[in-house]
Design a protein around this motif. Structure first.
Motif, PDB file in Angstrom:
ATOM      1  N   ALA A  83      51.357   8.032  66.155  1.00 31.92           N
ATOM      2  CA  ALA A  83      50.747   9.414  66.064  1.00 31.92           C
ATOM      3  C   ALA A  83      51.082  10.184  67.120  1.00 31.92           C
ATOM      4  O   ALA A  83      51.658  11.318  66.944  1.00 31.92           O
ATOM      5  N   ILE A  86      54.631  11.425  66.860  1.00 30.75           N
ATOM      6  CA  ILE A  86      54.584  12.459  65.868  1.00 30.75           C
ATOM      7  C   ILE A  86      54.282  13.884  66.487  1.00 30.75           C
ATOM      8  O   ILE A  86      54.919  15.032  66.476  1.00 30.75           O
ATOM      9  N   LEU A  87      53.006  13.865  67.318  1.00 29.81           N
ATOM     10  CA  LEU A  87      52.496  15.109  67.800  1.00 29.81           C
ATOM     11  C   LEU A  87      53.562  15.682  68.888  1.00 29.81           C
ATOM     12  O   LEU A  87      53.845  16.874  69.150  1.00 29.81           O
ATOM     13  N   ARG A  90      56.523  17.263  67.372  1.00 26.97           N
ATOM     14  CA  ARG A  90      56.004  18.637  66.937  1.00 26.97           C
ATOM     15  C   ARG A  90      56.150  19.556  67.919  1.00 26.97           C
ATOM     16  O   ARG A  90      56.557  20.638  67.903  1.00 26.97           O
ATOM     17  N   TYR A 163      52.962  13.307  59.832  1.00 18.64           N
ATOM     18  CA  TYR A 163      51.667  13.845  60.390  1.00 18.64           C
ATOM     19  C   TYR A 163      50.316  14.142  59.570  1.00 18.64           C
ATOM     20  O   TYR A 163      49.358  13.743  59.952  1.00 18.64           O
ATOM     21  N   GLU A 167      46.086  13.157  59.993  1.00 20.71           N
ATOM     22  CA  GLU A 167      45.691  14.437  60.596  1.00 20.71           C
ATOM     23  C   GLU A 167      44.384  14.599  59.875  1.00 20.71           C
ATOM     24  O   GLU A 167      44.133  14.143  58.644  1.00 20.71           O
TER      25      GLU A 167
END
Length: 222
Positions: A83, A86-87, A90, A163, A167
């Motif tokens: 996670a 992934i953040l 981005r 994501y 989320e």
């Protein structure tokens, strides 16, 4: 993941099954961490056994599900580490895409972004979280598309899907936060339309920081 199509450009039954299962995972129709029998998935989604099995094998390769021998199919959770990765992806790449979009976006790109923002604004009073999240992520993809870099688009298209798996989809249930999100998107678009590269980069960076703080503070503390 790029869709593979059958003859005459039509989606195969396996592709249809893949899309339906993936969509159910991304928008919480199927619970993360839950185990489902293949029979129940067939009934729930109206899919026959063979294309379902083929789709599940591909979804396992893509990290969405895991087969549990004798029990069924596990909707694969996203680890804390993944996670955060992934953040981080981005936060690193989307501001660059916004900057490139300010350089490269054509009229069609700008119209696509503006149309999505109009749909988002018109939909805010409904508080239909799933519909608004679909528009939200379509806007992000439109910005990435407007960067006109195929490698960035392919990579971030996958990142945005993953994501959605973790989320917290609650921001559009709160009218105050929903208006904030819309305003942040509008600033990104306006900077791109003005061809202001620095402003576009900063607007996207600020939006992502705010977004992660609103819904995922446990993963992003920067």
């Amino acid at each position: 993941m790029e869709q593979k199509k059958g003859t005459a450009g039509k989606l195969s039954y396996k592709d249809i099954a893949y899309d339906r299962i993936k969509d159910a995972i991304l928008f919480n129709r199927f619970r993360i961490g839950a185990i489902y029998s293949q029979e129940s998935l067939c009934r729930e989604l109206g899919i026959s056994k063979t294309p379902l099995r083929e789709a599940l094998l591909e979804l396992q390769t893509d990290g969405y599900v895991t087969f549990c021998r004798g029990r069924g199919v596990l909707i694969q959770p996203v680890s804390f580490e993944k996670a955060h990765d992934i953040l981080e992806a981005r936060m690193t790449m989307e501001p660059i895409c916004a900057q490139l979009a300010a350089q490269r976006a054509n009229e069609e790109d700008r119209q696509a972004m503006d149309s999505l923002l109009t749909s988002l604004q018109e939909g805010l009073p409904s508080e239909d979280g799933q519909r608004l999240y679909r528009i939200d992520h379509s806007f992000h993809r439109a910005v990435i598309q407007a960067a006109h870099n195929e490698i960035f688009f392919r990579f971030l298209d996958v990142v945005l899907d993953h994501y959605l798996r973790f989320e917290v989809k609650s921001v559009y249930n709160n009218s105050i936060d929903a208006r904030k999100v819309y305003a942040e998107h509008r600033k990104v678009y306006e900077a791109i339309a003005e061809k202001d590269e620095k402003k576009a980069y900063k607007a996207m960076e600020t939006h992502l920081k705010n977004s992660f703080a609103r819904t995922l503070p446990e993963y992003w503390k920067k």
